[in-house]
Enzyme design. Structure first.
Site, PDB file in Angstrom:
ATOM      1  N   VAL A   1     -20.476   1.291  -4.301  1.00 19.87           N
ATOM      2  CA  VAL A   1     -20.718  -0.137  -4.118  1.00 19.87           C
ATOM      3  C   VAL A   1     -22.150  -0.373  -3.626  1.00 19.87           C
ATOM      4  O   VAL A   1     -22.860  -1.234  -4.145  1.00 19.87           O
ATOM      5  CB  VAL A   1     -19.719  -0.747  -3.110  1.00 19.87           C
TER       6      VAL A   1
ATOM      7  N   GLY B   1     -25.287   2.847   3.394  1.00 25.48           N
ATOM      8  CA  GLY B   1     -24.376   3.529   2.459  1.00 25.48           C
ATOM      9  C   GLY B   1     -24.716   3.175   1.020  1.00 25.48           C
ATOM     10  O   GLY B   1     -24.573   2.023   0.607  1.00 25.48           O
TER      11      GLY B   1
ATOM     12  N   GLY C   1     -23.322   4.402  -1.841  1.00 25.02           N
ATOM     13  CA  GLY C   1     -22.296   4.994  -2.708  1.00 25.02           C
ATOM     14  C   GLY C   1     -22.038   4.095  -3.906  1.00 25.02           C
ATOM     15  O   GLY C   1     -22.931   3.389  -4.385  1.00 25.02           O
TER      16      GLY C   1
ATOM     17  N   LYS D   1       0.872  -1.172   0.000  1.00 23.59           N
ATOM     18  CA  LYS D   1       0.000   0.000   0.000  1.00 23.59           C
ATOM     19  C   LYS D   1       0.911   1.224   0.000  1.00 23.59           C
ATOM     20  O   LYS D   1       2.069   1.149   0.410  1.00 23.59           O
ATOM     21  CB  LYS D   1      -0.864  -0.010   1.274  1.00 23.59           C
TER      22      LYS D   1
HETATM   23  P1  NAD Z   1     -18.510   5.765  -1.486  1.00 23.82           P
HETATM   24  O1  NAD Z   1     -17.797   6.894  -0.851  1.00 23.82           O
HETATM   25  O2  NAD Z   1     -18.883   5.832  -2.916  1.00 23.82           O
HETATM   26  O3  NAD Z   1     -19.875   5.459  -0.673  1.00 23.82           O
HETATM   27  C1  NAD Z   1     -20.014   5.565   0.706  1.00 23.82           C
HETATM   28  C2  NAD Z   1     -21.446   6.003   0.989  1.00 23.82           C
HETATM   29  O4  NAD Z   1     -21.659   5.980   2.396  1.00 23.82           O
HETATM   30  C3  NAD Z   1     -21.750   7.412   0.506  1.00 23.82           C
HETATM   31  O5  NAD Z   1     -22.945   7.419  -0.255  1.00 23.82           O
HETATM   32  C4  NAD Z   1     -21.898   8.197   1.809  1.00 23.82           C
HETATM   33  O6  NAD Z   1     -22.810   9.286   1.704  1.00 23.82           O
HETATM   34  C5  NAD Z   1     -22.400   7.124   2.747  1.00 23.82           C
HETATM   35  N1  NAD Z   1     -22.242   7.430   4.162  1.00 23.82           N
HETATM   36  C6  NAD Z   1     -21.259   8.161   4.758  1.00 23.82           C
HETATM   37  N2  NAD Z   1     -21.493   8.236   6.085  1.00 23.82           N
HETATM   38  C7  NAD Z   1     -22.626   7.526   6.319  1.00 23.82           C
HETATM   39  C8  NAD Z   1     -23.372   7.209   7.506  1.00 23.82           C
HETATM   40  N3  NAD Z   1     -23.014   7.671   8.712  1.00 23.82           N
HETATM   41  N4  NAD Z   1     -24.478   6.431   7.380  1.00 23.82           N
HETATM   42  C9  NAD Z   1     -24.876   5.975   6.164  1.00 23.82           C
HETATM   43  N5  NAD Z   1     -24.206   6.251   5.038  1.00 23.82           N
HETATM   44  C10 NAD Z   1     -23.098   7.008   5.107  1.00 23.82           C
HETATM   45  O7  NAD Z   1     -17.628   4.478  -1.186  1.00 23.82           O
HETATM   46  P2  NAD Z   1     -17.667   3.065  -1.927  1.00 23.82           P
HETATM   47  O8  NAD Z   1     -16.637   3.046  -2.981  1.00 23.82           O
HETATM   48  O9  NAD Z   1     -19.075   2.722  -2.260  1.00 23.82           O
HETATM   49  O10 NAD Z   1     -17.145   2.118  -0.756  1.00 23.82           O
HETATM   50  C11 NAD Z   1     -17.988   1.791   0.344  1.00 23.82           C
HETATM   51  C12 NAD Z   1     -17.179   1.018   1.383  1.00 23.82           C
HETATM   52  O11 NAD Z   1     -16.635  -0.158   0.776  1.00 23.82           O
HETATM   53  C13 NAD Z   1     -15.960   1.778   1.939  1.00 23.82           C
HETATM   54  O12 NAD Z   1     -15.769   1.372   3.265  1.00 23.82           O
HETATM   55  C14 NAD Z   1     -14.812   1.278   1.082  1.00 23.82           C
HETATM   56  O13 NAD Z   1     -13.577   1.376   1.762  1.00 23.82           O
HETATM   57  C15 NAD Z   1     -15.214  -0.171   0.888  1.00 23.82           C
HETATM   58  N6  NAD Z   1     -14.654  -0.788  -0.320  1.00 23.82           N
HETATM   59  C16 NAD Z   1     -14.902  -0.268  -1.541  1.00 23.82           C
HETATM   60  C17 NAD Z   1     -14.376  -0.867  -2.692  1.00 23.82           C
HETATM   61  C18 NAD Z   1     -14.667  -0.322  -4.057  1.00 23.82           C
HETATM   62  O14 NAD Z   1     -14.419  -1.026  -5.048  1.00 23.82           O
HETATM   63  N7  NAD Z   1     -15.197   0.877  -4.179  1.00 23.82           N
HETATM   64  C19 NAD Z   1     -13.587  -2.021  -2.570  1.00 23.82           C
HETATM   65  C20 NAD Z   1     -13.352  -2.558  -1.294  1.00 23.82           C
HETATM   66  C21 NAD Z   1     -13.897  -1.925  -0.181  1.00 23.82           C
END
Ligand code: NAD
Length: 350
Positions: free
Chosen positions: A185, A181, A183, A81
């Site tokens: 994913v 959440g 977002g 990382k």
């Molecule tokens: P993202 O930032 O697109 O989505 C996160 C969502 O969570 C946002 O819509 C945000 O508004 C919401 N959020 C923030 N605080 C909140 C709360 N208190 N209550 C409810 N919702 C809340 O992130 P992502 O890419 O969708 O990733 C989501 C999670 O998965 C993260 O923890 C990330 O580390 C993990 N992850 C993502 C990937 C990937 O491919 N994107 C891979 C492995 C792990």
């Protein structure tokens, strides 16, 4: 063009390198935890750390996590990382990303980098001007683009394996699934769950995402602080880390937890607390590996069949973890970690 690399000692890690380029205002740490299973791979995060010690704590913890995630996904990759120290909105420049690319290149392929928090595919494209070892690119013959749909697909497949274990059938029709959440994913996962007939409960701090899920997916919308007051079958954390803690686990009504968020357990003993309540927990680093699988397909210059094959592999290992956890009276996280540690020691012995 004044890149300076300094090797720092970090017991238990193969390398920890401080990369500095005063002209480009770069200060970054690149950590290689293990290359026992192949060259290290893991994203680059940009963050305004309060101190170097804090940055070292983060990069070493994350690099070690990548060793476990990459091993479990059978990617022929080790764990690494990097972190760039600074405010991504204020301090980041193309020159800084190019200098970072030169630092990655100087490691001669022992570490592959990609996007993480604060780093976009556009930023990675600047780094890639200076190194062959920057991936997660949007274009090119093997560019893997946005990993999130693959992460969502992996979580969905594992969730079905978990459902089959808990209820004897992976049919999700009518199952109440709470997605925390919406977002990149979470929304994609919610769409798959909706298509599979699940009854969705959703929460987010983004009102537009909630409205979209309500109208398009018929989801029940709840406030972020009401998650643990809900009746649900499955909890899918897709927002924050540490959501499963001493306060929330006793309240959780779900029988299965499977979501994308990293580091869902506030402390390792939460795995035992969930098990004691009869809640099947699918380890986050196992079920959310779809994104790194997508990145690995770019590193290995493979296509969609490779990605689907690796996702099938993960789903199979989750089924094994659940079976063994029941048979051996252990937690799924304990089984998962032991599986990886065995792979690493076998690779080292060979
Ligand atoms: P993202 O930032 O697109 O989505 C996160 C969502 O969570 C946002 O819509 C945000 O508004 C919401 N959020 C923030 N605080 C909140 C709360 N208190 N209550 C409810 N919702 C809340 O992130 P992502 O890419 O969708 O990733 C989501 C999670 O998965 C993260 O923890 C990330 O580390 C993990 N992850 C993502 C990937 C990937 O491919 N994107 C891979 C492995 C792990």
């Amino acid at each position: 063009m004044t890149l300076k690399l300094t090797e720092l000692q970090q017991p238990g890690y193969e390398r920890l390198v401080l990369a500095e380029d005063a002209d480009a205002r770069l200060r970054a740490l690149i950590c290689i935890h293990s290359t026992a299973l192949g060259p290290a791979a893991g994203g680059c995060r940009m963050w305004a750390y309060g101190s170097d010690a804090e940055a070292i704590r983060d990069v070493t913890r994350l690099a070690r996590g990548m060793t476990y995630k990459n091993a479990m996904a059978d990617l022929g990759l080790g764990g690494g990382k990097s972190v760039i120290i600074g405010d991504a909105r204020r301090d980041k420049t193309p020159a800084m990303m190019r200098a970072f690319g030169r630092a990655v290149q100087a490691l001669e392929g022992r570490y592959y980098t990609a996007e993480d928090v604060g780093i976009s595919p556009e930023d990675m494209a600047y780094a890639a001007e200076e190194t062959r070892f920057a991936v997660g690119l949007a274009g090119g013959d093997h560019g893997s683009g946005d990993p999130s749909p693959w992460t969502a697909e992996g979580v969905f497949r594992c969730l079905k394996v978990g459902a089959a274990h808990v209820w004897g059938s992976d049919d999700l029709t009518g199952r109440r699934v709470l997605v925390q959440g919406l977002g990149h994913v979470g929304l994609s996962l919610a769409e798959k769950l909706h298509d599979a007939g699940a009854s969705l409960i959703v929460t987010d701090i983004n009102q537009a995402a909630l409205e979209d899920a309500r109208t398009r997916l018929g989801a029940q919308v709840i406030a972020p602080d009401q998650v643990f007051a809900q009746q649900m079958d499955i909890f899918a954390p897709c927002a924050l880390g540490a959501v499963l803690n001493a306060e929330t686990v006793p309240q959780l009504t779900a029988r299965l937890v499977c979501g994308a968020a990293n580091n869902q357990l506030a402390t390792p003993d939460m795995a035992q607390a969930l098990q004691a309540r009869g809640i099947a927990y699918l380890p986050d680093y196992v079920v959310n590996a779809g994104g790194i699988i997508s990145v690995a397909s770019e590193i290995h210059r493979r296509g969609e069949a490779y990605r689907r094959g690796r996702l099938d592999g993960i789903a199979g290992r989750v089924a094994e973890m659940l079976r063994r956890a029941d048979a051996e009276g252990q937690t799924t996280t304990g089984i998962a970690d032991a599986m990886v540690e065995r792979m690493l020691s076998e690779a080292k012995a060979a």
